[in-house]
Design a protein around this motif. Structure first.
Motif, PDB file in Angstrom:
ATOM      1  N   GLU A   1       1.406  -1.003   0.015  1.00 17.10           N
ATOM      2  CA  GLU A   1       0.184  -0.434  -0.147  1.00 17.10           C
ATOM      3  C   GLU A   1       0.871   1.580  -0.290  1.00 17.10           C
ATOM      4  O   GLU A   1       0.620   2.508  -0.603  1.00 17.10           O
ATOM      5  N   GLU A   2       1.437   1.379   0.952  1.00 18.44           N
ATOM      6  CA  GLU A   2       2.301   2.841   0.973  1.00 18.44           C
ATOM      7  C   GLU A   2       3.580   2.359  -0.520  1.00 18.44           C
ATOM      8  O   GLU A   2       3.774   4.208  -0.707  1.00 18.44           O
ATOM      9  N   ILE A   3       4.277   1.610  -1.041  1.00 16.59           N
ATOM     10  CA  ILE A   3       4.493   1.861  -1.912  1.00 16.59           C
ATOM     11  C   ILE A   3       3.733   2.167  -3.602  1.00 16.59           C
ATOM     12  O   ILE A   3       4.301   2.660  -3.998  1.00 16.59           O
ATOM     13  N   PHE A   4       2.364   1.688  -3.601  1.00 14.10           N
ATOM     14  CA  PHE A   4       1.795   1.957  -4.656  1.00 14.10           C
ATOM     15  C   PHE A   4       1.133   3.589  -4.239  1.00 14.10           C
ATOM     16  O   PHE A   4       0.936   4.941  -5.468  1.00 14.10           O
TER      17      PHE A   4
ATOM     18  N   LEU B   1       6.832   4.978 -11.500  1.00 13.80           N
ATOM     19  CA  LEU B   1       5.359   3.757 -11.642  1.00 13.80           C
ATOM     20  C   LEU B   1       6.436   2.517 -12.373  1.00 13.80           C
ATOM     21  O   LEU B   1       6.160   1.364 -11.562  1.00 13.80           O
ATOM     22  N   ALA B   2       7.528   2.784 -12.932  1.00 14.06           N
ATOM     23  CA  ALA B   2       8.890   1.697 -12.829  1.00 14.06           C
ATOM     24  C   ALA B   2       9.248   1.340 -11.592  1.00 14.06           C
ATOM     25  O   ALA B   2       9.285   0.383 -11.413  1.00 14.06           O
TER      26      ALA B   2
ATOM     27  N   LYS C   1       8.238   1.075  -9.513  1.00 14.24           N
ATOM     28  CA  LYS C   1       7.229   0.541  -8.248  1.00 14.24           C
ATOM     29  C   LYS C   1       7.308  -0.433  -8.597  1.00 14.24           C
ATOM     30  O   LYS C   1       7.199  -1.259  -7.426  1.00 14.24           O
ATOM     31  N   ARG C   2       6.764  -1.260  -9.915  1.00 15.29           N
ATOM     32  CA  ARG C   2       6.848  -2.277  -9.979  1.00 15.29           C
ATOM     33  C   ARG C   2       8.329  -3.166 -10.047  1.00 15.29           C
ATOM     34  O   ARG C   2       8.098  -4.073  -9.616  1.00 15.29           O
ATOM     35  N   GLN C   3       9.295  -2.470  -9.486  1.00 15.14           N
ATOM     36  CA  GLN C   3      10.895  -3.340  -9.219  1.00 15.14           C
ATOM     37  C   GLN C   3      10.252  -3.654  -7.824  1.00 15.14           C
ATOM     38  O   GLN C   3      11.121  -4.241  -7.469  1.00 15.14           O
ATOM     39  N   LEU C   4       9.936  -2.470  -7.316  1.00 10.58           N
ATOM     40  CA  LEU C   4       9.627  -2.188  -5.208  1.00 10.58           C
ATOM     41  C   LEU C   4       9.242  -3.707  -5.473  1.00 10.58           C
ATOM     42  O   LEU C   4       9.631  -5.024  -4.437  1.00 10.58           O
ATOM     43  N   MET C   5       8.159  -4.449  -5.806  1.00 11.04           N
ATOM     44  CA  MET C   5       7.432  -4.664  -6.031  1.00 11.04           C
ATOM     45  C   MET C   5       7.244  -6.267  -6.569  1.00 11.04           C
ATOM     46  O   MET C   5       7.119  -7.211  -5.750  1.00 11.04           O
ATOM     47  N   LYS C   6       8.414  -6.250  -7.657  1.00 14.09           N
ATOM     48  CA  LYS C   6       8.780  -7.652  -7.327  1.00 14.09           C
ATOM     49  C   LYS C   6       9.924  -8.053  -6.322  1.00 14.09           C
ATOM     50  O   LYS C   6      10.042  -9.900  -6.286  1.00 14.09           O
ATOM     51  N   PHE C   7      10.903  -7.308  -6.338  1.00 16.45           N
ATOM     52  CA  PHE C   7      12.031  -7.935  -5.021  1.00 16.45           C
ATOM     53  C   PHE C   7      10.902  -8.289  -4.288  1.00 16.45           C
ATOM     54  O   PHE C   7      11.975  -9.081  -3.223  1.00 16.45           O
ATOM     55  N   MET C   8      10.480  -7.559  -3.300  1.00 18.96           N
ATOM     56  CA  MET C   8       9.402  -8.244  -2.161  1.00 18.96           C
ATOM     57  C   MET C   8       8.758  -8.913  -2.885  1.00 18.96           C
ATOM     58  O   MET C   8       9.141 -10.227  -1.724  1.00 18.96           O
ATOM     59  N   LYS C   9       8.148  -9.163  -3.715  1.00 17.42           N
ATOM     60  CA  LYS C   9       7.414 -10.914  -3.744  1.00 17.42           C
ATOM     61  C   LYS C   9       8.444 -12.354  -4.022  1.00 17.42           C
ATOM     62  O   LYS C   9       8.838 -13.107  -3.789  1.00 17.42           O
ATOM     63  N   PHE C  10      10.108 -11.794  -4.635  1.00 17.83           N
ATOM     64  CA  PHE C  10      11.092 -12.566  -4.988  1.00 17.83           C
ATOM     65  C   PHE C  10      11.813 -12.720  -3.207  1.00 17.83           C
ATOM     66  O   PHE C  10      11.958 -13.809  -2.691  1.00 17.83           O
ATOM     67  N   VAL C  11      11.846 -11.465  -1.928  1.00 18.00           N
ATOM     68  CA  VAL C  11      12.183 -12.105  -1.516  1.00 18.00           C
ATOM     69  C   VAL C  11      11.604 -13.040  -0.423  1.00 18.00           C
ATOM     70  O   VAL C  11      11.673 -14.542   0.401  1.00 18.00           O
ATOM     71  N   LEU C  12      10.087 -12.835   0.046  1.00 13.17           N
ATOM     72  CA  LEU C  12       9.136 -13.598   0.209  1.00 13.17           C
ATOM     73  C   LEU C  12       9.164 -14.838   0.622  1.00 13.17           C
ATOM     74  O   LEU C  12       8.837 -16.083   0.806  1.00 13.17           O
ATOM     75  N   GLU C  13       8.661 -15.334  -1.529  1.00 15.91           N
ATOM     76  CA  GLU C  13       9.146 -16.415  -1.675  1.00 15.91           C
ATOM     77  C   GLU C  13      10.871 -17.241  -2.028  1.00 15.91           C
ATOM     78  O   GLU C  13      11.230 -18.586  -2.703  1.00 15.91           O
ATOM     79  N   SER C  14      12.005 -16.112  -1.243  1.00 10.95           N
ATOM     80  CA  SER C  14      13.695 -16.798  -1.304  1.00 10.95           C
ATOM     81  C   SER C  14      13.576 -17.959  -0.638  1.00 10.95           C
ATOM     82  O   SER C  14      14.822 -18.445  -1.164  1.00 10.95           O
ATOM     83  N   GLU C  15      12.275 -18.860   0.328  1.00  7.27           N
ATOM     84  CA  GLU C  15      12.953 -20.076   1.067  1.00  7.27           C
ATOM     85  C   GLU C  15      12.664 -20.861  -0.373  1.00  7.27           C
ATOM     86  O   GLU C  15      12.450 -22.505   0.476  1.00  7.27           O
ATOM     87  N   SER C  16      11.796 -21.232  -1.259  1.00  5.49           N
ATOM     88  CA  SER C  16      11.399 -21.838  -2.163  1.00  5.49           C
ATOM     89  C   SER C  16      12.296 -22.445  -3.397  1.00  5.49           C
ATOM     90  O   SER C  16      13.669 -21.874  -3.148  1.00  5.49           O
TER      91      SER C  16
END
Length: 377
Positions: free
Chosen positions: A187-190, A197-198, A200-215
């Motif tokens: 929410e804060e990023i958006f 905009l670019a 924001k997209r990169q930050l969202m991709k990075f956060m998703k990557f971090v949260l799934e880093s244990e896969s």
């Protein structure tokens, strides 16, 4: 750059509860079970003497040593826990202003027990307007993530009953002579109008990557970056600016240096992100009355209940590994039947195996008269 939180005047530890008196071990009839019972009151204090013998001698009442003392005491070991200072906490103590004055003098005189610090400076422009006991100042301020082993340990050991915590939901950075709020959720990023905009997209991709880093898939991908610095990984893969990289590294990752490897950096950011919404809309907690020094006292209390003996103002002078005799600067001696554990700051002058300091941290602690709300936006 630093993370900043606002605090308010709270009662000191001395005002909330009596200090822990030195006490001797309870009579041991056998090894205690591993299950820790409910904490009771402290035994009656005895004369401040060191026993002739103990199973384990622990020098320094920092957080690590205090946790160890409580664990050993509850398992039935005869623990003698000493500190060269007249207060608990070692390098993570919480001190009054008068105690800070004495601490600065000892640091600059290279007094034994203060090896972890240097170049201490205290400036009080209007000393007549400050009451020493109105403030509790942490030597090494620390916050505790909700998703951390330490919080689980506090709950399991019931030491949390001695403590009170304040949740911290916002992080601010200080850079280019101004404060800025860290955007750390979707929410804060958006809603952050300072980001393109670019970005924001990169930050969202990075956060998703971090949260799934244990896969398994991402863990395999991270193997290719395990020897690459974290800052280079972010710059290469997500094209973020130096300012944004610094925020991720220092503020969310709370790294004291940018020279950390990618896997450690990812782990630090994941610790922050996964701590949200566990107990509320905040990722970290802070002990209201003294940070890590308060936690150290909590574990010391638990150890004392289990029978550990405590003595302050006791500096270890030497240890004979053959006879297993520890000698203190006041001339007293104790035979250690099992193990000696010593904090680096409390080690004798001729001690070996003292860890080398890999880097230095410059810390500024400021007391302000008015609210800090107007500094932030």
């Amino acid at each position: 750059m630093s993370a900043t939180v606002e605090s308010s005047r709270k009662p000191s530890m001395a005002e909330r509860r009596p200090s822990m008196a030195e006490r001797r071990p309870s009579v041991q009839t056998g090894r205690r079970p591993s299950v820790i019972p409910h904490l009771a009151g402290i035994e009656d204090p005895v004369l401040p003497t060191i026993p002739d013998q103990c199973d384990v001698l622990i020098c320094g009442t920092g957080l690590v040593e205090s946790i160890l003392a409580a664990a050993l005491a509850w398992q039935g070991s005869n623990v003698l826990h000493v500190d060269s200072n007249p207060y608990y906490g070692d390098t993570s103590s919480t001190l009054t202003i008068e105690q800070i004055k004495a601490w600065c003098a000892n640091v600059n005189l290279n007094t034994p027990g203060f090896q972890g610090f240097s170049k201490a400076l205290l400036y009080i422009p209007r000393p007549d307007q400050l009451n020493s006991r109105d403030y509790s100042i942490d030597l090494t301020p620390r916050i505790m993530f909700v998703k951390s082993d330490l919080l689980s340990l506090l709950i399991k050991s019931r030491v949390y009953r001695y403590l009170e915590f304040q949740s911290i939901s916002n992080f601010h950075t200080f850079e280019n002579d101004s404060f800025g709020k860290m955007s750390s959720s979707k929410e804060e990023i958006f809603t952050d109008q300072s980001l393109s905009l670019a970005t924001k997209r990169q930050l969202m991709k990075f956060m998703k990557f971090v949260l799934e880093s244990e896969s398994a898939q991402i863990a395999k991908e991270l193997e290719h970056y395990k020897s690459i610095p974290f800052t280079e990984f972010i710059k290469e893969k997500y094209k973020l600016t130096p300012a944004q990289i610094n925020e991720l590294c220092y503020t969310l990752g709370l790294s004291p240096t940018p020279n950390i490897l990618t896997i450690e950096g990812i782990s630090r950011i994941r610790r922050y992100l996964t701590s949200f919404d566990v107990y509320g809309t905040f990722p970290v907690l802070y002990s209201k009355f003294g940070g890590p020094g308060e936690l150290s006292q909590g574990f010391c209390r638990s150890a004392a209940v289990a029978g550990a003996t405590y003595k302050l103002d006791s500096q270890l002078q030497s240890y004979d590994s053959n006879d297993k005799i520890a000698t203190f600067t006041d001339g007293s001696k104790v035979k250690v039947t099992e193990r000696l554990v010593c904090s680096p700051s409390q080690a004798p002058a001729n001690a070996q195996n003292v860890p080398e300091k890999k880097y230095e941290v410059t810390r500024l602690i400021t007391i302000v008269k008015k609210s800090c709300k107007e500094w932030f936006f």
